[in-house]
Design a protein around this motif. Sequence first.
Motif, mmCIF file in Angstrom:
data_model
loop_
_atom_site.group_PDB
_atom_site.id
_atom_site.type_symbol
_atom_site.label_atom_id
_atom_site.label_comp_id
_atom_site.label_asym_id
_atom_site.label_seq_id
_atom_site.Cartn_x
_atom_site.Cartn_y
_atom_site.Cartn_z
ATOM 1 N N GLU A 181 0.838 -1.191 0.000
ATOM 2 C CA GLU A 181 0.000 0.000 0.000
ATOM 3 C C GLU A 181 0.878 1.247 0.000
ATOM 4 O O GLU A 181 2.034 1.202 0.410
ATOM 5 C CB GLU A 181 -0.898 0.018 1.242
ATOM 6 N N THR A 182 0.316 2.358 -0.431
ATOM 7 C CA THR A 182 1.034 3.632 -0.450
ATOM 8 C C THR A 182 1.456 4.019 0.967
ATOM 9 O O THR A 182 0.694 3.850 1.911
ATOM 10 C CB THR A 182 0.136 4.745 -1.018
ATOM 11 N N GLY A 183 2.690 4.507 1.098
ATOM 12 C CA GLY A 183 3.167 4.976 2.390
ATOM 13 C C GLY A 183 3.831 3.909 3.243
ATOM 14 O O GLY A 183 4.303 4.210 4.333
ATOM 15 N N GLN A 184 3.881 2.677 2.745
ATOM 16 C CA GLN A 184 4.528 1.618 3.533
ATOM 17 C C GLN A 184 6.039 1.729 3.432
ATOM 18 O O GLN A 184 6.577 2.198 2.435
ATOM 19 C CB GLN A 184 4.100 0.235 3.025
ATOM 20 N N SER A 185 6.718 1.291 4.478
ATOM 21 C CA SER A 185 8.180 1.248 4.469
ATOM 22 C C SER A 185 8.622 0.035 3.655
ATOM 23 O O SER A 185 7.816 -0.833 3.299
ATOM 24 C CB SER A 185 8.710 1.129 5.895
ATOM 25 N N VAL A 186 9.923 -0.035 3.368
ATOM 26 C CA VAL A 186 10.484 -1.190 2.658
ATOM 27 C C VAL A 186 10.132 -2.471 3.405
ATOM 28 O O VAL A 186 9.660 -3.450 2.823
ATOM 29 C CB VAL A 186 12.027 -1.067 2.535
ATOM 30 N N GLU A 187 10.345 -2.465 4.730
ATOM 31 C CA GLU A 187 10.092 -3.651 5.542
ATOM 32 C C GLU A 187 8.627 -4.067 5.493
ATOM 33 O O GLU A 187 8.305 -5.251 5.383
ATOM 34 C CB GLU A 187 10.518 -3.415 7.002
ATOM 35 N N GLN A 188 7.727 -3.076 5.544
ATOM 36 C CA GLN A 188 6.296 -3.383 5.512
ATOM 37 C C GLN A 188 5.881 -3.961 4.165
ATOM 38 O O GLN A 188 5.063 -4.869 4.095
ATOM 39 C CB GLN A 188 5.484 -2.115 5.832
ATOM 40 N N MET A 189 6.455 -3.417 3.079
ATOM 41 C CA MET A 189 6.158 -3.943 1.743
ATOM 42 C C MET A 189 6.605 -5.394 1.611
ATOM 43 O O MET A 189 5.883 -6.238 1.085
ATOM 44 C CB MET A 189 6.865 -3.109 0.666
ATOM 45 N N ILE A 190 7.820 -5.677 2.097
ATOM 46 C CA ILE A 190 8.358 -7.036 1.996
ATOM 47 C C ILE A 190 7.516 -7.987 2.830
ATOM 48 O O ILE A 190 7.154 -9.075 2.383
ATOM 49 C CB ILE A 190 9.840 -7.076 2.453
ATOM 50 N N ARG A 191 7.195 -7.573 4.033
ATOM 51 C CA ARG A 191 6.380 -8.414 4.925
ATOM 52 C C ARG A 191 5.022 -8.736 4.278
ATOM 53 O O ARG A 191 4.581 -9.875 4.263
ATOM 54 C CB ARG A 191 6.166 -7.714 6.276
ATOM 55 N N ALA A 192 4.382 -7.711 3.702
ATOM 56 C CA ALA A 192 3.077 -7.899 3.070
ATOM 57 C C ALA A 192 3.192 -8.838 1.867
ATOM 58 O O ALA A 192 2.346 -9.718 1.664
ATOM 59 C CB ALA A 192 2.495 -6.557 2.643
ATOM 60 N N ALA A 193 4.250 -8.656 1.066
ATOM 61 C CA ALA A 193 4.436 -9.513 -0.107
ATOM 62 C C ALA A 193 4.676 -10.963 0.294
ATOM 63 O O ALA A 193 4.107 -11.886 -0.306
ATOM 64 C CB ALA A 193 5.613 -8.991 -0.941
ATOM 65 N N LEU A 194 5.497 -11.181 1.326
ATOM 66 C CA LEU A 194 5.789 -12.550 1.766
ATOM 67 C C LEU A 194 4.544 -13.207 2.363
ATOM 68 O O LEU A 194 4.291 -14.398 2.145
ATOM 69 C CB LEU A 194 6.928 -12.547 2.792
ATOM 70 N N ARG A 195 3.746 -12.434 3.084
ATOM 71 C CA ARG A 195 2.505 -12.996 3.635
ATOM 72 C C ARG A 195 1.545 -13.334 2.502
ATOM 73 O O ARG A 195 0.847 -14.337 2.545
ATOM 74 C CB ARG A 195 1.867 -12.014 4.626
ATOM 75 N N GLY A 196 1.502 -12.468 1.476
ATOM 76 C CA GLY A 196 0.652 -12.732 0.322
ATOM 77 C C GLY A 196 1.080 -13.984 -0.417
ATOM 78 O O GLY A 196 0.248 -14.776 -0.878
#
Length: 199
Positions: A181-196
Amino acid sequence: MIGRLTGVLLEKNPPSLLVDVQGVGYEVDVPMSTFYALPAQGEAVALFTHLVVREDAQLLYGFGSRTERLLFRALLKVNGVGAKVALAILSGLSTDEFLSCIASKDVSALVCVPGIGKKTAERLLVELQDKVDALGVGSAVPSGTLPLDNDPSAREQAEEALVALGYKPAEANRLLDKNSETGQSVEQMIRAALRGAAR
Protein backbone atom coordinates in the motif's frame (compact mmCIF):
# COMPACT_ATOMS: atom_id res chain seq x y z
CA MET A 1 33.72 -20.16 12.98
CA ILE A 2 32.12 -16.79 13.67
CA GLY A 3 29.26 -17.54 16.07
CA ARG A 4 28.09 -14.08 17.13
CA LEU A 5 28.58 -10.45 16.15
CA THR A 6 28.01 -7.41 18.33
CA GLY A 7 28.60 -4.03 16.78
CA VAL A 8 27.07 -0.97 15.14
CA LEU A 9 24.53 -1.37 12.36
CA LEU A 10 25.92 0.74 9.50
CA GLU A 11 23.68 -0.25 6.58
CA LYS A 12 20.37 -2.05 6.02
CA ASN A 13 19.62 -3.19 2.47
CA PRO A 14 17.24 -6.14 2.83
CA PRO A 15 18.22 -8.88 3.19
CA SER A 16 21.82 -7.65 3.68
CA LEU A 17 23.39 -5.71 6.55
CA LEU A 18 26.75 -4.09 7.19
CA VAL A 19 27.81 -4.36 10.84
CA ASP A 20 30.86 -2.52 12.18
CA VAL A 21 32.66 -4.55 14.83
CA GLN A 22 35.54 -2.45 16.21
CA GLY A 23 36.42 -1.01 12.81
CA VAL A 24 35.81 -4.16 10.74
CA GLY A 25 32.69 -4.14 8.57
CA TYR A 26 30.93 -7.51 8.27
CA GLU A 27 28.47 -8.09 5.44
CA VAL A 28 25.68 -10.28 6.83
CA ASP A 29 22.57 -11.69 5.15
CA VAL A 30 19.58 -12.13 7.45
CA PRO A 31 16.07 -13.57 7.08
CA MET A 32 13.31 -10.99 6.98
CA SER A 33 12.03 -12.12 10.39
CA THR A 34 15.31 -10.83 11.85
CA PHE A 35 15.38 -7.78 9.58
CA TYR A 36 11.97 -6.57 10.80
CA ALA A 37 13.22 -6.36 14.40
CA LEU A 38 16.52 -4.58 13.73
CA PRO A 39 17.34 -1.30 15.48
CA ALA A 40 17.88 1.90 13.47
CA GLN A 41 21.10 2.48 11.55
CA GLY A 42 23.88 3.71 13.83
CA GLU A 43 22.60 1.74 16.82
CA ALA A 44 24.09 -1.34 18.48
CA VAL A 45 23.05 -4.75 17.19
CA ALA A 46 23.85 -8.34 18.22
CA LEU A 47 23.36 -11.30 15.89
CA PHE A 48 23.94 -15.03 16.14
CA THR A 49 25.81 -16.01 12.99
CA HIS A 50 26.59 -18.93 10.71
CA LEU A 51 29.55 -18.85 8.30
CA VAL A 52 29.29 -20.72 4.99
CA VAL A 53 32.64 -21.30 3.28
CA ARG A 54 32.57 -22.11 -0.44
CA GLU A 55 35.27 -22.34 -3.06
CA ASP A 56 34.36 -18.94 -4.45
CA ALA A 57 33.05 -17.10 -1.37
CA GLN A 58 32.70 -16.87 2.41
CA LEU A 59 29.15 -15.93 3.34
CA LEU A 60 27.96 -14.82 6.76
CA TYR A 61 24.33 -15.24 7.82
CA GLY A 62 22.85 -13.56 10.89
CA PHE A 63 19.87 -14.36 13.12
CA GLY A 64 18.01 -12.64 15.92
CA SER A 65 17.87 -15.81 18.02
CA ARG A 66 19.60 -19.14 18.57
CA THR A 67 16.40 -20.92 17.53
CA GLU A 68 16.41 -19.27 14.12
CA ARG A 69 20.07 -20.18 13.60
CA LEU A 70 19.39 -23.75 14.74
CA LEU A 71 16.58 -24.04 12.18
CA PHE A 72 18.81 -22.59 9.46
CA ARG A 73 21.50 -25.16 10.23
CA ALA A 74 18.94 -27.99 10.24
CA LEU A 75 17.66 -26.83 6.85
CA LEU A 76 21.18 -26.83 5.38
CA LYS A 77 21.44 -30.55 6.20
CA VAL A 78 18.41 -31.35 4.02
CA ASN A 79 19.40 -32.57 0.56
CA GLY A 80 18.60 -29.93 -2.07
CA VAL A 81 18.35 -27.01 0.38
CA GLY A 82 21.14 -24.44 0.23
CA ALA A 83 21.68 -21.29 2.24
CA LYS A 84 19.62 -19.11 -0.14
CA VAL A 85 16.59 -21.41 0.07
CA ALA A 86 16.95 -21.78 3.86
CA LEU A 87 17.00 -17.97 4.16
CA ALA A 88 13.90 -17.72 1.94
CA ILE A 89 12.05 -20.25 4.13
CA LEU A 90 12.87 -18.33 7.32
CA SER A 91 11.87 -15.08 5.57
CA GLY A 92 8.52 -16.40 4.35
CA LEU A 93 7.54 -18.15 7.57
CA SER A 94 8.23 -17.31 11.20
CA THR A 95 10.03 -19.98 13.24
CA ASP A 96 6.77 -20.93 14.93
CA GLU A 97 4.92 -21.10 11.60
CA PHE A 98 7.64 -23.27 10.08
CA LEU A 99 7.72 -25.63 13.06
CA SER A 100 3.93 -25.82 12.86
CA CYS A 101 4.18 -26.74 9.14
CA ILE A 102 6.55 -29.57 10.00
CA ALA A 103 4.39 -30.83 12.86
CA SER A 104 1.20 -30.76 10.74
CA LYS A 105 2.97 -31.93 7.54
CA ASP A 106 1.68 -28.89 5.64
CA VAL A 107 3.25 -29.16 2.18
CA SER A 108 1.12 -26.34 0.69
CA ALA A 109 2.64 -23.64 2.93
CA LEU A 110 6.18 -24.68 2.00
CA VAL A 111 5.69 -24.77 -1.78
CA CYS A 112 4.86 -21.03 -1.70
CA VAL A 113 8.52 -20.34 -0.81
CA PRO A 114 10.70 -19.69 -3.91
CA GLY A 115 13.00 -22.63 -4.64
CA ILE A 116 10.76 -25.14 -2.85
CA GLY A 117 8.89 -27.59 -5.03
CA LYS A 118 6.56 -30.33 -3.84
CA LYS A 119 9.32 -32.97 -3.64
CA THR A 120 11.65 -30.71 -1.65
CA ALA A 121 8.79 -29.71 0.66
CA GLU A 122 7.96 -33.38 1.30
CA ARG A 123 11.65 -34.16 1.93
CA LEU A 124 11.85 -31.26 4.41
CA LEU A 125 8.84 -32.55 6.31
CA VAL A 126 10.22 -36.10 6.50
CA GLU A 127 13.80 -35.16 7.42
CA LEU A 128 12.89 -32.51 9.99
CA GLN A 129 9.91 -34.29 11.56
CA ASP A 130 11.96 -35.94 14.32
CA LYS A 131 13.71 -32.64 15.12
CA VAL A 132 10.59 -30.55 15.81
CA ASP A 133 10.72 -31.09 19.58
CA ALA A 134 14.39 -30.13 19.71
CA LEU A 135 13.82 -27.02 17.58
CA GLY A 136 10.54 -25.83 19.06
CA VAL A 137 11.87 -23.60 21.78
CA GLY A 138 10.05 -20.37 20.98
CA SER A 139 9.61 -17.70 18.40
CA ALA A 140 12.43 -16.37 16.28
CA VAL A 141 12.64 -12.76 17.39
CA PRO A 142 10.51 -10.39 19.41
CA SER A 143 8.27 -8.28 17.22
CA GLY A 144 9.57 -4.79 16.67
CA THR A 145 8.39 -1.70 14.87
CA LEU A 146 10.83 -0.03 12.55
CA PRO A 147 10.51 3.61 11.55
CA LEU A 148 8.77 4.33 8.24
CA ASP A 149 11.04 4.84 5.27
CA ASN A 150 9.59 7.56 3.02
CA ASP A 151 12.32 7.11 0.41
CA PRO A 152 10.66 7.04 -3.06
CA SER A 153 12.90 4.09 -3.96
CA ALA A 154 11.31 1.96 -1.21
CA ARG A 155 9.40 -0.03 -3.82
CA GLU A 156 12.63 -0.75 -5.74
CA GLN A 157 14.41 -1.82 -2.54
CA ALA A 158 11.51 -4.12 -1.64
CA GLU A 159 11.62 -5.66 -5.12
CA GLU A 160 15.41 -6.16 -4.92
CA ALA A 161 15.01 -7.86 -1.53
CA LEU A 162 12.36 -10.25 -2.88
CA VAL A 163 14.58 -11.09 -5.88
CA ALA A 164 17.51 -11.70 -3.49
CA LEU A 165 15.25 -14.11 -1.60
CA GLY A 166 14.66 -16.12 -4.80
CA TYR A 167 11.56 -14.61 -6.42
CA LYS A 168 11.66 -13.83 -10.15
CA PRO A 169 11.38 -10.06 -10.85
CA ALA A 170 7.92 -10.45 -12.42
CA GLU A 171 6.67 -12.44 -9.42
CA ALA A 172 8.19 -9.92 -6.98
CA ASN A 173 6.39 -7.11 -8.85
CA ARG A 174 3.11 -9.02 -8.82
CA LEU A 175 3.35 -9.68 -5.08
CA LEU A 176 4.13 -6.02 -4.38
CA ASP A 177 1.31 -4.78 -6.65
CA LYS A 178 -1.18 -7.09 -4.98
CA ASN A 179 -0.15 -6.69 -1.34
CA SER A 180 1.61 -3.36 -0.72
CA GLU A 181 0.00 0.00 0.00
CA THR A 182 1.03 3.63 -0.45
CA GLY A 183 3.17 4.98 2.39
CA GLN A 184 4.53 1.62 3.53
CA SER A 185 8.18 1.25 4.47
CA VAL A 186 10.48 -1.19 2.66
CA GLU A 187 10.09 -3.65 5.54
CA GLN A 188 6.30 -3.38 5.51
CA MET A 189 6.16 -3.94 1.74
CA ILE A 190 8.36 -7.04 2.00
CA ARG A 191 6.38 -8.41 4.92
CA ALA A 192 3.08 -7.90 3.07
CA ALA A 193 4.44 -9.51 -0.11
CA LEU A 194 5.79 -12.55 1.77
CA ARG A 195 2.51 -13.00 3.64
CA GLY A 196 0.65 -12.73 0.32
CA ALA A 197 2.91 -15.39 -1.21
CA ALA A 198 2.25 -17.75 1.72
CA ARG A 199 -1.54 -17.57 1.30
